[in-house]
Write an enzyme that holds these catalytic residues in place. Sequence first.
Site, short mmCIF file in Angstrom:
data_model
loop_
_atom_site.label_atom_id
_atom_site.label_comp_id
_atom_site.label_asym_id
_atom_site.label_seq_id
_atom_site.Cartn_x
_atom_site.Cartn_y
_atom_site.Cartn_z
CG ASP A 1 33.04 31.82 45.14
OD1 ASP A 1 32.76 31.09 46.09
OD2 ASP A 1 33.18 33.05 45.25
CD GLU B 1 32.43 37.74 48.27
OE1 GLU B 1 33.63 38.04 48.17
OE2 GLU B 1 32.04 36.65 48.71
#
Length: 540
Positions: free
Chosen positions: A67, A250
């Site tokens: 990420d 998320e």
Amino acid sequence: MTFPSPHLSRRQMLAASAAVVVAFSAASCTQAESPTPVPTPAGPAPTPSDPWRPLAHLTAEKNWLNDPNGLVYHDGTYHAFYQYNPQGNSWGNMSWGHSTSKDLVHWEQQPVAMEASPDEEIFSGCIVMDKNNASGLGSAETPPMVALYTSAYGKNGALPQGSQAQSVAFSLDNGTTWQKYQGNPVLNLAPTNNNFRDPKITWYEPGRYWVMATVVADAQVVKLFKSTDLLRWEYLSDFSGVGAQGGLWEVPELLHMDVEDSTAKKWVMLLSINPGGIAGGSGMQYFVGEFDGRRFTAENAAAPGAPLTESQWLDHGADYYAANSISGAPGDKPVLLGWMGNWDYAQDVPTTPWRGSMAIPRELTLVRGAKRLELRSAIAGAARETLDRSGEVKSKNLTVGSSPQDLGQEFRGRTQLIELDMDLKSAREAGVLLRHSSSASETGLRISYNKETGSVRVDRSQAGTSNFSGKFSPFHEVALPSPGNKVHLTILLDSSSVEVFAAGGTAVISDTFFPDWDNTGSSAFSMEGDTDFTVTTRGL
């Protein structure tokens, strides 16, 4: 920021986290204490021994990457921080890697910004420039870069092992070195929670304060907080109960956006989900609505349990996740950077010594669709300008019938920016086959449009190595809002990835694939009739 196997129970996830902590080596601790880390060189170009490394996308020179975290533009430089394992080519030892760019295409890897320790891993977060030194962590002359990140605590951490809370770090030298705030964590839940993570900050001008979006991932809840100094946070509200619910929520973000061709403005909530995405595994949904300074309310959102096609998806491919905006980026549109991966198989892809890349940066536009407001994606302006200057343009006009036609030497690049126009005169389906072998033109990456279903499809089932995971899904497709005989596609092909923008960017498919080095053939095909093609390529 996810754990490597999102299908595990909470107890299993905590055990996995503890196992990561136990696995830290003495070398890791020694590196973390080094006062003058040596910069890592920028990642090399793809070669026969490293055939799948992208040329126009951010990768680490070696080791695992996932990420994007602190994304910020400052003094003419784009900074991308990201989840990184300094010690290996799989998820673990979560630290913040760091790369910089002037144009969003060419990236230079910097030293690890914040390295994990047995006490604390550095999970996802964000960065803002504290221009007025509201935090007091810098000065008027040297305002700080302030990072909000998730502390994932180990055995001897500030909170119980396995718990997660939000912490602050700051830099006074443009992101080169970082100091952790002595009052960490600055935001925690009571009781502590093991899935409270992913802070992302938005400035709310009417209230003159920052709003932080976070998640309790396994409860599918976005929690909003506010602060005037980035250190003390006050609870605002929860957002939940709409959209896809099939996995962890998320990397949330609130964006305030203009509605194109209108004086109206709306708020948009970006939200990643894993598993439960539209293409299987990881995906990104979004919601459009209103934010009154305390509560975000989605409009025309899909109900929980509704078919996934009723939710709004930023991308319909398998490999676009955890995208968030670059704070301070030039222009009046959000510029996103996302991870080009899927937790269904990301740890199994056959790349070495690196694993993981970012998608091309994209800018977002909010437009009126047939039934509701929609996001449109395009290659970000700075990146598109760089790509447009990178190679010579070659064009071809042709009519294709029952036999595929080779597009020629100009279309044999491993990295290309392709503009494809197709007019399906009498054909049912037409498209291009990329990265196919010279002896078997039926293999390769197949990108097509079917006028009967009105859908664009990316089929990677015959595009190369795929036996590394049974979850490496074979194809992905998206229905266009206004189907017809004609379609325009923008295709960014890059060694082992493809991003296809259709319907002006309201329909996007991003996928990875792993072809043989020698497979560089490109051809056009038409099924059950004739199609007129205009194809333009710019080799990079």
